[in-house]
Design a protein around this motif. Structure first.
Motif, PDB file in Angstrom:
ATOM      1  N   UNK A  24       0.810  -1.207   0.000  1.00  0.00           N
ATOM      2  CA  UNK A  24       0.000   0.000   0.000  1.00  0.00           C
ATOM      3  C   UNK A  24       0.848   1.264   0.000  1.00  0.00           C
ATOM      4  N   UNK A  25       2.013   1.197   0.652  1.00  0.00           N
ATOM      5  CA  UNK A  25       2.791   2.413   0.883  1.00  0.00           C
ATOM      6  C   UNK A  25       3.958   2.598  -0.090  1.00  0.00           C
ATOM      7  N   UNK A  26       4.576   1.502  -0.521  1.00  0.00           N
ATOM      8  CA  UNK A  26       5.795   1.604  -1.347  1.00  0.00           C
ATOM      9  C   UNK A  26       5.581   1.099  -2.768  1.00  0.00           C
ATOM     10  N   UNK A  27       4.775   0.047  -2.913  1.00  0.00           N
ATOM     11  CA  UNK A  27       4.655  -0.607  -4.219  1.00  0.00           C
ATOM     12  C   UNK A  27       3.238  -0.497  -4.793  1.00  0.00           C
ATOM     13  N   UNK A  28       2.534   0.574  -4.447  1.00  0.00           N
ATOM     14  CA  UNK A  28       1.136   0.703  -4.871  1.00  0.00           C
ATOM     15  C   UNK A  28       0.996   0.828  -6.384  1.00  0.00           C
ATOM     16  N   UNK A  29       2.035   1.267  -7.080  1.00  0.00           N
ATOM     17  CA  UNK A  29       1.980   1.361  -8.537  1.00  0.00           C
ATOM     18  C   UNK A  29       2.151   0.002  -9.208  1.00  0.00           C
ATOM     19  N   UNK A  30       2.577  -0.988  -8.425  1.00  0.00           N
ATOM     20  CA  UNK A  30       2.881  -2.303  -8.991  1.00  0.00           C
ATOM     21  C   UNK A  30       1.989  -3.416  -8.442  1.00  0.00           C
ATOM     22  N   UNK A  31       1.262  -3.138  -7.353  1.00  0.00           N
ATOM     23  CA  UNK A  31       0.488  -4.194  -6.705  1.00  0.00           C
ATOM     24  C   UNK A  31      -0.848  -3.660  -6.218  1.00  0.00           C
ATOM     25  N   UNK A  32      -1.886  -4.470  -6.402  1.00  0.00           N
ATOM     26  CA  UNK A  32      -3.220  -4.147  -5.904  1.00  0.00           C
ATOM     27  C   UNK A  32      -3.745  -5.332  -5.120  1.00  0.00           C
ATOM     28  N   UNK A  33      -4.214  -5.102  -3.898  1.00  0.00           N
ATOM     29  CA  UNK A  33      -4.780  -6.160  -3.062  1.00  0.00           C
ATOM     30  C   UNK A  33      -6.265  -6.265  -3.365  1.00  0.00           C
ATOM     31  N   UNK A  34      -6.703  -7.447  -3.798  1.00  0.00           N
ATOM     32  CA  UNK A  34      -8.098  -7.600  -4.230  1.00  0.00           C
ATOM     33  C   UNK A  34      -8.895  -8.567  -3.363  1.00  0.00           C
ATOM     34  N   UNK A  35      -8.222  -9.359  -2.506  1.00  0.00           N
ATOM     35  CA  UNK A  35      -8.952 -10.312  -1.689  1.00  0.00           C
ATOM     36  C   UNK A  35      -8.180 -10.705  -0.447  1.00  0.00           C
ATOM     37  N   UNK A  36      -8.911 -10.965   0.644  1.00  0.00           N
ATOM     38  CA  UNK A  36      -8.332 -11.424   1.906  1.00  0.00           C
ATOM     39  C   UNK A  36      -9.055 -12.693   2.335  1.00  0.00           C
ATOM     40  N   UNK A  37      -8.295 -13.716   2.706  1.00  0.00           N
ATOM     41  CA  UNK A  37      -8.870 -14.991   3.147  1.00  0.00           C
ATOM     42  C   UNK A  37      -8.264 -15.377   4.485  1.00  0.00           C
ATOM     43  N   UNK A  38      -9.122 -15.784   5.414  1.00  0.00           N
ATOM     44  CA  UNK A  38      -8.616 -16.228   6.716  1.00  0.00           C
ATOM     45  C   UNK A  38      -9.678 -17.047   7.429  1.00  0.00           C
ATOM     46  N   UNK A  39      -9.228 -17.811   8.414  1.00  0.00           N
ATOM     47  CA  UNK A  39     -10.124 -18.642   9.199  1.00  0.00           C
ATOM     48  C   UNK A  39     -10.892 -17.805  10.224  1.00  0.00           C
ATOM     49  N   UNK A  40     -10.417 -16.605  10.537  1.00  0.00           N
ATOM     50  CA  UNK A  40     -10.976 -15.807  11.617  1.00  0.00           C
ATOM     51  C   UNK A  40     -11.296 -14.399  11.114  1.00  0.00           C
ATOM     52  N   UNK A  41     -12.573 -14.021  11.107  1.00  0.00           N
ATOM     53  CA  UNK A  41     -12.986 -12.721  10.590  1.00  0.00           C
ATOM     54  C   UNK A  41     -12.407 -11.566  11.394  1.00  0.00           C
ATOM     55  N   UNK A  42     -12.006 -11.802  12.637  1.00  0.00           N
ATOM     56  CA  UNK A  42     -11.417 -10.735  13.441  1.00  0.00           C
ATOM     57  C   UNK A  42     -10.130 -10.209  12.799  1.00  0.00           C
ATOM     58  N   UNK A  43      -9.423 -11.083  12.084  1.00  0.00           N
ATOM     59  CA  UNK A  43      -8.190 -10.645  11.434  1.00  0.00           C
ATOM     60  C   UNK A  43      -8.468  -9.564  10.386  1.00  0.00           C
ATOM     61  N   UNK A  44      -9.600  -9.696   9.681  1.00  0.00           N
ATOM     62  CA  UNK A  44      -9.961  -8.683   8.691  1.00  0.00           C
ATOM     63  C   UNK A  44     -10.166  -7.324   9.368  1.00  0.00           C
ATOM     64  N   UNK A  45     -10.846  -7.339  10.517  1.00  0.00           N
ATOM     65  CA  UNK A  45     -11.111  -6.097  11.237  1.00  0.00           C
ATOM     66  C   UNK A  45      -9.812  -5.444  11.694  1.00  0.00           C
ATOM     67  N   UNK A  46      -8.904  -6.256  12.232  1.00  0.00           N
ATOM     68  CA  UNK A  46      -7.624  -5.721  12.700  1.00  0.00           C
ATOM     69  C   UNK A  46      -6.842  -5.120  11.537  1.00  0.00           C
ATOM     70  N   UNK A  47      -6.800  -5.847  10.421  1.00  0.00           N
ATOM     71  CA  UNK A  47      -6.060  -5.393   9.247  1.00  0.00           C
ATOM     72  C   UNK A  47      -6.654  -4.105   8.687  1.00  0.00           C
ATOM     73  N   UNK A  48      -7.978  -4.060   8.548  1.00  0.00           N
ATOM     74  CA  UNK A  48      -8.615  -2.895   7.933  1.00  0.00           C
ATOM     75  C   UNK A  48      -8.631  -1.686   8.859  1.00  0.00           C
ATOM     76  N   UNK A  49      -8.590  -1.911  10.168  1.00  0.00           N
ATOM     77  CA  UNK A  49      -8.493  -0.773  11.082  1.00  0.00           C
ATOM     78  C   UNK A  49      -7.124  -0.111  10.955  1.00  0.00           C
TER      79      UNK A  49
END
Length: 429
Positions: A24-49
């Motif tokens: 997101x900070x250094x390679x945003x011109x070369x990489x786009x994050x399109x999906x997140x997968x995990x066993x625990x939805x709390x991880x998504x909240x922590x990451x997105x916060x």
């Protein structure tokens, strides 16, 4: 270089700090994050916060990989979950003809490594294993010295790795302590070390003989204040009698060991990730891995490796010597200098020609994780290999397989008290 679409399997601390932040900070011109997968939805909240710019990125459960690929159409899958989950997502990605970036170890068994290699042969996708230790400036310079012929043909390597009581104990507080999750530390940790030796020497490991033991941790550990299972550091009534805990904490301040897979936070709060906590007692009877190894490895070019690793020592680092027909390379590193209770020197490389004067090489050190290796690795991943570098450094599936195969051969040799051929490990079913 075109911008590529990335989906991440395992929204761990490692993925957030090593990949998501830099993407997101250094390679945003070369990489786009399109999906997140995990066993625990709390991880998504922590990451997105932490990174609100990901708020619209789609989230998927552990069994929704195919759905994620169909909906987000990634070019690359990043695999950063618990070790035993790697093989599942790597193979599924290859079946979709996608490239894969996998944290080490690539898998936890030689048999699973073979499955990955066979899947890659049938796929348009390619596997890259992110062995960041290769990129540390000292390690890269050692590789260059070997390639320059400084030591001639490599005949033997001595590598002794030391893990201190803070870092070493952390493996026995976490999921790593169970072989079904980590493959044991001869795979989870030592695969890093075996890959370095394979890469430095340019030789392929053939056979292993090893000894190992659980000397410090587990219920029979000599420092265990009481033989009792089910304790956690955050709530343990015996912690003031635990030398491992009190080495880093005090009565008024508790130091919580970091975990690469969960943001631990307060250690007395049970996390929803499958009831998982990262502060389990290092003296539990369920621990079924070793904390000490000594091994000899034979290579196809004639080199012999003498290797040891110990997970409960006063300081952290390693000693290395590479011997050859024309000379010898030596170096010693102290990791995590802030935890070492005495002054430590800056790491250098000593070169001893077989006939001549000793040379000391001072290498320019870089900032960043794993001895400055992480930032350089990320540049190769997202910008393409450095065109000024004259040798290969990014690791593929075969590199991942031989590091895991050597680690599993160590454990089999410990268990069965016999030499173990690496090819037998990699071709087992």
């Amino acid at each position: 270089m075109m911008k590529r679409r990335y989906a991440i399997c395992g929204v761990s601390n490692r993925s957030v700090k090593m990949y998501i932040g830099p993407m997101l900070q250094t390679f945003s011109k070369h990489a786009e994050i399109v999906g997140l997968l995990d066993v625990d939805a709390r991880r998504f909240d922590v990451c997105k916060s932490k990174y609100p710019e990901l708020s619209d990125v789609l989230e998927y459960g552990a069994d929704e990989f195919d759905k994620m690929v169909e909906q987000t159409k990634p070019d690359v899958i990043i695999v950063t979950g618990r070790d035993d989950t790697h093989v599942t997502y790597i193979i599924r990605a290859l079946e979709h003809d996608l490239d894969v970036l996998s944290e080490k170890p690539m898998a936890t068994t030689g048999a699973d490594c073979r499955r990955i290699i066979e899947a890659e042969k049938k796929s348009k996708g390619k596997v890259t294993v992110t062995f960041n230790y290769r990129y540390a400036p000292i390690h890269s310079r050692i590789k260059e010295m070997v390639l320059e012929g400084k030591v001639g043909r490599v005949t033997s390597v001595d590598l002794n790795w030391y893990i201190d009581t803070y870092h070493g104990a952390s493996y026995f507080k976490r999921w790593n302590r169970l072989r079904k999750h980590s493959g044991g530390l001869s795979i989870h940790k030592s695969s890093h070390h075996f890959d370095l030796v394979n890469w430095w020497t340019g030789q392929k490991p053939l056979e292993v003989f090893a000894y190992g033991a659980l000397n410090y941790y587990g219920q029979e550990g000599e420092m265990n204040p009481k033989k009792e299972d089910g304790r956690y550091c955050g709530t343990c009534v015996d912690k003031q009698d635990c030398r491992y805990f009190m080495r880093w904490s005090s009565r008024s301040k508790q130091v919580h060991v970091k975990d690469d897979h969960v943001d631990v936070g307060s250690a007395d709060v049970q996390l929803p990730y499958s009831g998982y906590r990262a502060d389990a007692c290092i003296f539990d009877s369920e621990i079924n891995i070793e904390d000490t190894y000594s091994a000899t490895v034979k290579y196809d070019g004639g080199a012999l490796l003498s290797y040891s690793v110990n997970f409960s020592l006063p300081y952290e680092g390693y000693r290395l010597a590479i011997n050859g027909t024309k000379g010898r390379i030596e170096t010693m590193e102290y990791h995590s200098a802030s935890r070492v209770p005495f002054p430590v020197p800056t790491q250098t490389i000593d070169y001893f020609p077989l006939f001549g004067s000793k040379e000391t090489i001072h290498v320019v050190h870089r900032e960043g994780g794993h001895g400055g290796g992480d930032p350089a690795l990320l540049e190769d991943i997202f910008l393409g290999p450095d065109p000024t570098r004259s040798y290969d450094i990014l690791s593929g599936s075969m590199d991942g397989a031989y590091s895991v195969g050597t680690g599993e051969a160590v454990w089999i040799s410990v268990k069965e008290n016999r030499p173990v051929r690496i090819e037998d490990v990699l071709t087992s079913t």
